[in-house]
Motif scaffolding. Sequence first.
Motif, mmCIF file in Angstrom:
data_model
loop_
_atom_site.group_PDB
_atom_site.id
_atom_site.type_symbol
_atom_site.label_atom_id
_atom_site.label_comp_id
_atom_site.label_asym_id
_atom_site.label_seq_id
_atom_site.Cartn_x
_atom_site.Cartn_y
_atom_site.Cartn_z
ATOM 1 N N PHE A 1 -6.006 32.361 4.287
ATOM 2 C CA PHE A 1 -5.521 33.733 4.466
ATOM 3 C C PHE A 1 -4.407 34.088 3.484
ATOM 4 C CE2 PHE A 1 -3.035 30.991 7.256
ATOM 5 C CZ PHE A 1 -1.737 31.388 7.009
ATOM 6 N N LYS A 2 -3.955 33.117 2.669
ATOM 7 C CA LYS A 2 -2.899 33.368 1.696
ATOM 8 C C LYS A 2 -3.426 33.613 0.285
ATOM 9 C CE LYS A 2 0.566 30.472 4.029
ATOM 10 N NZ LYS A 2 1.524 29.357 3.838
ATOM 11 N N GLN A 3 -4.710 33.393 0.083
ATOM 12 C CA GLN A 3 -5.257 33.473 -1.264
ATOM 13 C C GLN A 3 -5.137 34.884 -1.842
ATOM 14 O OE1 GLN A 3 -9.290 32.042 -1.200
ATOM 15 N NE2 GLN A 3 -8.729 30.006 -0.456
ATOM 16 N N LYS A 4 -4.471 34.998 -2.983
ATOM 17 C CA LYS A 4 -4.285 36.303 -3.623
ATOM 18 C C LYS A 4 -5.578 36.785 -4.272
ATOM 19 C CE LYS A 4 0.664 35.729 -4.370
ATOM 20 N NZ LYS A 4 1.782 35.703 -5.344
ATOM 21 N N ASN A 5 -6.423 35.841 -4.681
ATOM 22 C CA ASN A 5 -7.760 36.159 -5.177
ATOM 23 C C ASN A 5 -8.754 35.441 -4.276
ATOM 24 O OD1 ASN A 5 -7.018 37.692 -7.607
ATOM 25 N ND2 ASN A 5 -6.175 35.729 -8.303
ATOM 26 N N PRO A 6 -8.944 35.945 -3.060
ATOM 27 C CA PRO A 6 -9.732 35.238 -2.046
ATOM 28 C C PRO A 6 -11.205 35.086 -2.413
ATOM 29 C CG PRO A 6 -9.278 37.469 -1.332
ATOM 30 C CD PRO A 6 -8.466 37.246 -2.560
ATOM 31 N N THR A 7 -11.771 33.961 -2.013
ATOM 32 C CA THR A 7 -13.201 33.733 -2.176
ATOM 33 C C THR A 7 -13.952 34.445 -1.050
ATOM 34 O OG1 THR A 7 -13.142 31.731 -0.812
ATOM 35 C CG2 THR A 7 -12.741 31.470 -3.183
ATOM 36 N N TYR A 8 -15.258 34.476 -1.173
ATOM 37 C CA TYR A 8 -16.068 35.114 -0.133
ATOM 38 C C TYR A 8 -15.867 34.426 1.210
ATOM 39 C CZ TYR A 8 -20.115 36.165 2.739
ATOM 40 O OH TYR A 8 -20.917 36.513 3.807
ATOM 41 N N LEU A 9 -15.817 33.091 1.209
ATOM 42 C CA LEU A 9 -15.666 32.349 2.461
ATOM 43 C C LEU A 9 -14.325 32.644 3.127
ATOM 44 C CD1 LEU A 9 -17.227 28.889 1.514
ATOM 45 C CD2 LEU A 9 -18.252 30.746 2.844
ATOM 46 N N ALA A 10 -13.284 32.824 2.324
ATOM 47 C CA ALA A 10 -11.980 33.189 2.881
ATOM 48 C C ALA A 10 -12.059 34.551 3.553
ATOM 49 C CB ALA A 10 -10.918 33.196 1.793
ATOM 50 N N GLU A 11 -12.780 35.468 2.931
ATOM 51 C CA GLU A 11 -12.949 36.795 3.499
ATOM 52 C C GLU A 11 -13.738 36.744 4.809
ATOM 53 O OE1 GLU A 11 -11.837 40.120 1.410
ATOM 54 O OE2 GLU A 11 -10.600 38.361 1.796
ATOM 55 N N VAL A 12 -14.738 35.842 4.863
ATOM 56 C CA VAL A 12 -15.524 35.682 6.092
ATOM 57 C C VAL A 12 -14.621 35.305 7.258
ATOM 58 C CG1 VAL A 12 -17.227 34.232 7.268
ATOM 59 C CG2 VAL A 12 -17.702 35.107 4.979
ATOM 60 N N TRP A 13 -13.729 34.337 7.030
ATOM 61 C CA TRP A 13 -12.888 33.867 8.133
ATOM 62 C C TRP A 13 -11.798 34.857 8.506
ATOM 63 C CZ3 TRP A 13 -14.819 30.859 11.358
ATOM 64 C CH2 TRP A 13 -15.715 29.862 10.971
ATOM 65 N N LYS A 14 -11.332 35.645 7.553
ATOM 66 C CA LYS A 14 -10.374 36.695 7.918
ATOM 67 C C LYS A 14 -11.069 37.783 8.729
ATOM 68 C CE LYS A 14 -8.638 37.163 3.683
ATOM 69 N NZ LYS A 14 -7.792 37.682 2.565
ATOM 70 N N GLU A 15 -12.314 38.052 8.392
ATOM 71 C CA GLU A 15 -13.079 39.040 9.149
ATOM 72 C C GLU A 15 -13.387 38.506 10.549
ATOM 73 O OE1 GLU A 15 -15.270 42.353 10.337
ATOM 74 O OE2 GLU A 15 -13.906 42.107 8.634
ATOM 75 N N TYR A 16 -13.847 37.258 10.625
ATOM 76 C CA TYR A 16 -14.185 36.684 11.936
ATOM 77 C C TYR A 16 -12.955 36.571 12.830
ATOM 78 C CZ TYR A 16 -15.918 33.593 15.554
ATOM 79 O OH TYR A 16 -16.244 33.061 16.775
ATOM 80 N N SER A 17 -11.803 36.357 12.230
ATOM 81 C CA SER A 17 -10.569 36.220 13.006
ATOM 82 C C SER A 17 -10.203 37.490 13.755
ATOM 83 C CB SER A 17 -9.410 35.810 12.087
ATOM 84 O OG SER A 17 -9.609 34.498 11.583
ATOM 85 N N LYS A 18 -10.840 38.607 13.407
ATOM 86 C CA LYS A 18 -10.629 39.830 14.184
ATOM 87 C C LYS A 18 -11.195 39.671 15.597
ATOM 88 C CE LYS A 18 -10.843 42.901 10.135
ATOM 89 N NZ LYS A 18 -11.611 43.994 9.481
ATOM 90 N N GLY A 19 -12.157 38.766 15.733
ATOM 91 C CA GLY A 19 -12.727 38.489 17.039
ATOM 92 C C GLY A 19 -12.092 37.295 17.710
ATOM 93 N N ASP A 20 -11.430 36.439 16.918
ATOM 94 C CA ASP A 20 -10.753 35.259 17.466
ATOM 95 C C ASP A 20 -9.672 34.825 16.475
ATOM 96 O OD1 ASP A 20 -9.904 32.912 18.600
ATOM 97 O OD2 ASP A 20 -11.903 32.092 18.938
ATOM 98 N N SER A 21 -8.455 35.256 16.724
ATOM 99 C CA SER A 21 -7.349 34.999 15.795
ATOM 100 C C SER A 21 -6.908 33.537 15.790
ATOM 101 C CB SER A 21 -6.151 35.883 16.141
ATOM 102 O OG SER A 21 -5.644 35.556 17.428
#
Length: 225
Positions: free
Chosen positions: A90-110
């Motif tokens: 969640f700290k990546q300034k140039n996030p990969t797709y997988l990082a984006e997946v987990w930030k999105e999923y965390s909206k359902g489970d932080s």
Amino acid sequence: MAGIQASESIHPFIPTDLILPDYVPIILSQSTILTVYGCASFLVVSFVWILAGRFPKISKLDKVLMCWWVFTGLTHMILEGYFVFTPEFFKQKNPTYLAEVWKEYSKGDSRYVGRDSAIVAVEGITAVLEGPACLLAAYAIATRKSYSHLLQIAISLGQLYGTAVYFVTSYLEGDNFAVSPYYYYAYYFFANSFWIWIPSLIMIRSWKTICAAVCTQEQKKSKTR
């Protein structure tokens, strides 16, 4: 000091007092993330279905099971493996797709973005042990190995146990980790439900197959006496 802590807490997740130092907001849209995931999953399933057709005496149900085991195996190893071994995604300034997946999923489970210890432990075991085992199960079905059904039962039990721990720990901790009811039911509940009913059906089928084989073997032995 209070100002720094406040800036660290700016994120869309629940609870709002969750501290995420250097959090980088999600860049990709939900539709983009889901489309990429859906297309990748479709390509994997299609490839396995075509490949399975090259093996003799493979039924349609076995093809479906091979698709499931490869799909879930790669999901465990790639998606969940990334989460386990990339603690600061969640700290990546140039996030990969997988990082984006987990930030999105965390909206359902932080608990994911918050690196809950129980979640990390369950996902770690799943990625390292169950992931490769799932691919082995697909191979065992294709080559008609004698351990195929026993292996499928073992993996399914592991998936059911991991899912049970996932839901139970959330309940014990207050079950308040979703941004909204939409994300709660779409991500937390619906997305994980596949790892309840599919392993359950596989276990029942494999159990019946093993029991039938044992009964047949016993009947043959009784006839030869």
